[in-house]
Design an enzyme around this catalytic site. Structure first.
Site, PDB file in Angstrom:
ATOM      1  CB  VAL A  60      -0.995   0.038   1.192  1.00 32.49           C
ATOM      2  CG1 VAL A  60      -1.937  -1.151   1.155  1.00 32.49           C
ATOM      3  CG2 VAL A  60      -0.281   0.147   2.528  1.00 32.49           C
ATOM      4  CE1 TYR A 152       1.425   2.703  14.444  1.00 33.95           C
ATOM      5  CE2 TYR A 152       1.216   3.141  16.796  1.00 33.95           C
ATOM      6  CZ  TYR A 152       0.812   2.464  15.662  1.00 33.95           C
ATOM      7  OH  TYR A 152      -0.217   1.558  15.736  1.00 33.95           O
ATOM      8  N   PRO A 182      -7.340   0.156  18.638  1.00 33.57           N
ATOM      9  CG  PRO A 182      -6.816  -1.698  17.346  1.00 33.57           C
ATOM     10  CD  PRO A 182      -6.910  -0.208  17.287  1.00 33.57           C
TER      11      PRO A 182
HETATM   12  C1  8X3 Z   1      -0.730  -0.106  18.966  1.00 30.97           C
HETATM   13  C2  8X3 Z   1      -0.945   0.451  20.323  1.00 30.97           C
HETATM   14  O1  8X3 Z   1       0.196   1.436  22.383  1.00 30.97           O
HETATM   15  O2  8X3 Z   1       1.384  -0.271  21.179  1.00 30.97           O
HETATM   16  O3  8X3 Z   1      -1.159   0.771  17.979  1.00 30.97           O
HETATM   17  O4  8X3 Z   1       1.180   1.943  20.252  1.00 30.97           O
HETATM   18  S1  8X3 Z   1       0.526   0.911  21.040  1.00 30.97           S
END
Ligand code: 8X3
Length: 252
Positions: A60, A152, A182
């Site tokens: 993607v 991220y 999540p």
């Molecule tokens: C995953 C949750 O807290 O590991 O997106 O970044 S975390």
């Protein structure tokens, strides 16, 4: 006619489990896409006794790959009813000032641009047919910043914000949009983030009971099975063992 479900990132994690959960329903045809055709092939052999499955290589983060994927879709899989945008990754957990710029580029190209490339290609036909459902994978990291989460977390905030924008634009159509956030989940997420350092990845889950990919996949399947006039906008889900961090204060 069975609904057609496109799952990106289908060779592992939430995407792989979504494939299993949707296949078990017996009322969907699946398009499973990811960079790892060998893993998709294995998964498809497992699921084909339950439903029709088309597999395709897809990166993607590449416009060329997305274009090829769409051009190569067989006729009977072209009217996608449900798009589950599960392709995504985190790379690194270093503070911004020590981060690797190429890691940022990969995360943005995959998490942000990947979602946009596919949505831009698929959504017009959903609107034309007045039928469709897009499920995006955000993250608690988009809601609750933590040290090292920087880019991220920002990509996941983008996903959440884009989903809300889509909801606004889709008013007056029957196309649904849901974002799922999540929290701590036991998938290969941390192994990827730590670039194969299994000891570091496993230590995150030690003596804890994180979410499993199947927990999140069941929620996604439930969201998609609701009556067609019901739109779940957003779900944030954490394991019981997780909560919010407090504000931090430095003594310096
Ligand atoms: C995953 C949750 O807290 O590991 O997106 O970044 S975390």
């Amino acid at each position: 006619m069975d609904n057609i479900v496109l799952i990106t990132g289908a060779s592992s994690g939430f995407g792989e489990e979504c494939a299993r959960v949707f296949a078990k329903q017996g009322s969907y045809r699946l398009i499973l896409a990811s960079r790892r055709l060998d893993l998709l092939d294995k998964l498809a052999s497992e699921l084909r006794p339950m439903c029709d499955v088309h597999i395709s290589e897809l990166d993607v983060s590449s416009t060329t790959s997305v274009d090829k994927f769409l051009t190569d879709l067989p006729e009977k899989y072209r009217d996608i009813d449900i798009f589950i945008n599960s392709a995504g990754l985190a790379l690194g957990l270093d503070p911004t000032q020590n981060s690797n710029f190429e890691d940022w580029n990969v995360m943005i190209q995959t998490n942000v641009m990947g979602m946009l490339r596919l949505t831009h290609a698929i959504l017009p036909r959903m609107v034309e047919r007045n039928k469709g459902h897009i499920v995006s994978l955000g993250s608690t990291a988009g809601n609750w910043p933590y040290p090292g989460g920087n880019v991220y977390g920002a990509t996941k905030s983008f996903i959440q914000s884009f989903a809300r924008g889509l909801k606004s634009d889709l008013l007056g159509t029957n196309v649904r949009i849901t974002n799922i956030d999540p929290g701590l989940s036991k998938t290969n997420f941390s192994l990827t983030r730590f670039k194969g350092d299994a000891v570091r990845a496993d230590s995150l889950y030690e003596n804890k009971k994180p979410l499993l990919a199947e927990d999140v996949a069941s929620i996604i399947c439930w969201v998609c099975s609701l009556p067609s006039h019901v739109n779940i906008n957003n779900i944030e889900v954490m394991p019981v063992c997780q909560a919010f961090a407090g504000l931090s204060v430095s003594s310096s």
